[in-house]
Each structure stands twice: as C-alpha cells, then as structure tokens.
Design an enzyme around this catalytic site. Structure first.
Site, short mmCIF file in Angstrom:
data_model
loop_
_atom_site.label_atom_id
_atom_site.label_comp_id
_atom_site.label_asym_id
_atom_site.label_seq_id
_atom_site.Cartn_x
_atom_site.Cartn_y
_atom_site.Cartn_z
N ARG A 124 -8.40 1.29 2.16
CA ARG A 124 -8.16 1.35 3.59
C ARG A 124 -9.35 0.72 4.33
NH1 ARG A 124 -6.80 6.30 1.30
NH2 ARG A 124 -4.60 6.89 1.49
N LYS A 181 -9.38 8.93 3.32
CA LYS A 181 -8.52 9.51 4.35
C LYS A 181 -8.30 10.99 4.13
CE LYS A 181 -3.92 9.02 6.40
NZ LYS A 181 -2.64 8.29 6.35
N HIS A 225 -3.93 -2.34 8.20
CA HIS A 225 -3.50 -1.36 7.20
C HIS A 225 -2.32 -1.87 6.39
CE1 HIS A 225 -3.34 2.60 5.37
NE2 HIS A 225 -2.03 2.59 5.55
N ARG A 264 -2.80 -2.91 2.79
CA ARG A 264 -2.66 -1.91 1.72
C ARG A 264 -1.21 -1.84 1.25
NH1 ARG A 264 -5.05 2.69 -0.64
NH2 ARG A 264 -3.78 4.58 -0.68
N TRP A 283 -3.37 8.21 -3.97
CA TRP A 283 -2.43 9.11 -3.31
C TRP A 283 -2.36 10.44 -4.05
CZ3 TRP A 283 -0.75 3.84 -3.59
CH2 TRP A 283 -0.62 3.21 -2.34
N TYR A 321 7.56 2.35 -2.62
CA TYR A 321 7.38 1.01 -3.18
C TYR A 321 8.24 0.77 -4.41
CZ TYR A 321 3.26 1.29 -0.18
OH TYR A 321 2.42 1.46 0.89
#
Length: 362
Positions: A196, A221, A281, A284, A307, A316
């Site tokens: 990020r 994050k 962003h 990413r 994640w 995805y």
C-alpha cells in the site's frame, strides 16, 4: 479558598466560571463550566448533580451526547492510520447528529442520514462508511462504556459495487513513462511488491534485506507487522534508491514522502498516459490481478498481500480460469459428445417397461 468551596466560583486565571461538587458516590468534580455566565454555570452544576443522583439511587444512566461520544471515539482512534478518514466522516455526520443524545439516535434518525447522503449523490458504498461508523460508535457506547443500554439495528445498504479497476501491462508501462522519477519508482515498487502507499513511503532501510530479498513492514493497514518477499523487479527499484536517504527508501528531493500520493504529480501522470478513473491504491489491485492471471492460488496471494481473511482475496478469483479450461471444453462442438441424456434415457426405459407389462396382461 475557591478550590475547596462547593458550587460555582471564579478563578483569577480564567474568564470562565468553574463548578465544584461532591456526587452521591463521593466522587469530587472540579472543572470549568466553559461559560462566562453564572446562570449557565449553575444550570450545568444542577444537571450534573441531578444525573448523578438518578444514576446512584435509581440506576438511571445520564444522557450522553453524540458529541461526547465522538470525542472519546476519536481519542481511541488517534493512533490509527485511518484517523483522518474517521475524523472526516464524523464531520460529515455532524449536521444530522450533533444536537442529539445517544438515546435519541433511532431508526428514523438513521433513515434521515441515509436519505440525506443519497440525495447528495453519494454512492451506497460511501453511505455505508457513514453507517458503519455510527454502528461501531454506538456499540462501543453500549458494550464498553456502558453509556446506553440499547441501540437501533443498523443495516448497510445493498447494491454496493466492488471496485474492479486494474491496468494491463501496456497501460502500466505508459504510466511509468509518464510519471516523474520519484513517482515512477513508487509505481514500479507497488506493482512488484503489492504494498500500500503508506507502507511504501514509510519503508526504512533497516527493514530491508536485499540479500535475502525480503522487507519487513511495521506500519500496515491492519496494524500487524508482516514480511514481504521481494521479486527481482522490487529489488531493482530498491537498489536504485540506495544512497538517496540514510533512513527512508523512497524520498522526494532528499526528504521523506509524507503526503498523499494521489496528488498533482499523480493526476498529471495518468492524464499524460491516457488512463482514467485510477487511484494509487488501484496499483495494489493490479498487482493482485496479475498474480491471479499468472496462476497464483488464492491462499498464496493472501499471504503475499498480508490479508487476514480469504474474503478479501476471493474477489480476484475471477482472473484465474486455467483450472476450468478442461472442464469447459467437455461440451465443445468439435469434440465427440459423451453427454448422456439421463433424464430422457430413464423416461424411455420406464415407458418401455410399462408397455411390456400392459401387453403381458392382455
């Protein structure tokens, strides 16, 4: 002395009236009334005493305002990287909730927030960010602070469209060529490592091992440090930055980058490259999309991107269909058909049996 008296009083070092009292639970209150009016200060003191009496003797909780809750909520969120977003949403909600107590926030109030934001042209996704903050704050007020006993049920709006924006290789090359040197390096690293924006700008040399091709992020994050494997493209970008700054890997004119990367330089670069509706962003998203198109599994991608759950990665999955190509070819018109019409076969077989049985009876 003024510090020991009960009631309202003036201090020589303040233009405001001050209040002093001892509550039924023996808690002593000494605070500014925040007003230059003695009458208003006495009214505030009476309110504090009444609420304390009702809570102590009857278990009735004092009425807490939305503004009080926002102040505490922002204090708790002060160390989060999303603090500015939380602060911005609180300001947007102020016209709807600033004059209310927490007990006054009901379904009708929530409805007014939703309708007001939709009339402004905001998308369901934006409105849901506001609703999520209200719900989170009220849950904390109920479960952690014990300010309220109940809260309205707040449902997020349906129809929120998941953003699906990514670049092709050719578009990415155009963007890199159109960007100034410092921004091009950030873009190349984002596409190679999938980090990020703030993870990249905050990356320090003491957290990079080029020999082992690994970087360790401590400012993520979700607040959980993680390791990032660096491919050859990412290593090449970092090697180009060696010697520019003693602490930070990516800089601009010898100084760390402390601003939002979606700035004038970014806007000019995407215009020059002929790219529309693209944020930093989204690099990413591009990185993750490329990995899935290359056959990387969702589990591998989850670990690569840091994640915490598969839900964020499953978006995805649509980019990888290699494992379904053989299955899709089973009904191609050029292949010998091996499809057995089971329903028709069973129906005809049963009909033959019934016909034979009727002939035998005759």
């Amino acid at each position: 002395m003024a510090q020991t008296q009960e009631g309202v009083y003036r201090r020589p070092d303040s233009r405001f009236w001050w209040i002093a009292t001892t509550l039924p639970n023996d808690k002593r209150i000494r605070q500014s009334a925040g007003t230059e009016s003695r009458q208003d200060a006495e009214a505030l003191l009476a309110k504090i005493r009444l609420e304390a009496f009702r809570e102590h003797h009857f278990g009735i909780k004092p009425q807490r305002s939305w503004q009080e809750a926002v102040v505490r909520h922002l204090t708790i969120k002060a160390n989060l990287r999303s603090y500015r977003d939380v602060q911005r949403i609180c300001r947007m909600l102020d016209p709807y909730l600033c004059s209310l107590t927490l007990n006054q926030i009901n379904g009708d109030v929530i409805w007014s927030v939703v309708q007001g934001q939709l009339k402004k042209g905001n998308t369901p996704a934006t409105v849901n960010r506001y609703l999520a903050l209200i719900r989170n704050l009220l849950k904390m007020a109920r479960d952690e602070w014990q300010w309220i006993d109940s809260m309205p049920k707040i449902r997020l709006l349906p129809g929120e469209v998941e953003r699906d924006r990514w670049l092709t290789r050719e578009e990415a090359d155009r963007l890199i060529a159109a960007a100034p040197e410092h921004l091009a390096a950030l873009i190349r690293f984002a596409l190679a490592a999938g980090c990020r924006a703030r993870e990249i700008t905050g990356l320090e040399w003491n957290r990079v091992d080029l020999n082992r091709r690994t970087a360790w992020l401590n400012k993520t994050k979700n607040g959980t440090p993680r390791g990032v494997p660096l491919n050859k493209d990412a290593v090449a970008v970092l090697q180009e930055q060696i010697g520019k700054h003693h602490q930070f890997c990516f800089t601009y004119r010898g100084q760390p980058i402390g601003w939002d990367l979606t700035n004038t330089a970014w806007i000019n670069a995407i215009k020059k490259a002929g790219i529309e509706d693209f944020r930093f962003h989204d690099l990413r998203h591009t990185w993750a999309s490329w990995y899935r198109q290359a056959g990387t599994s969702c589990d591998e991608l989850k670990d690569l991107g840091g994640w915490k759950s598969r839900n964020m990665v499953d978006r995805y999955a649509k980019f990888a269909t290699e494992n379904l190509v053989f299955a899709a070819s089973r009904i191609e018109s050029t292949r010998d058909s091996t499809v057995i019409p089971l329903s028709r076969f069973c129906h005809v077989k049963n009909a033959v049996k019934m016909d034979e049985s009727s002939k035998a009876l005759k």
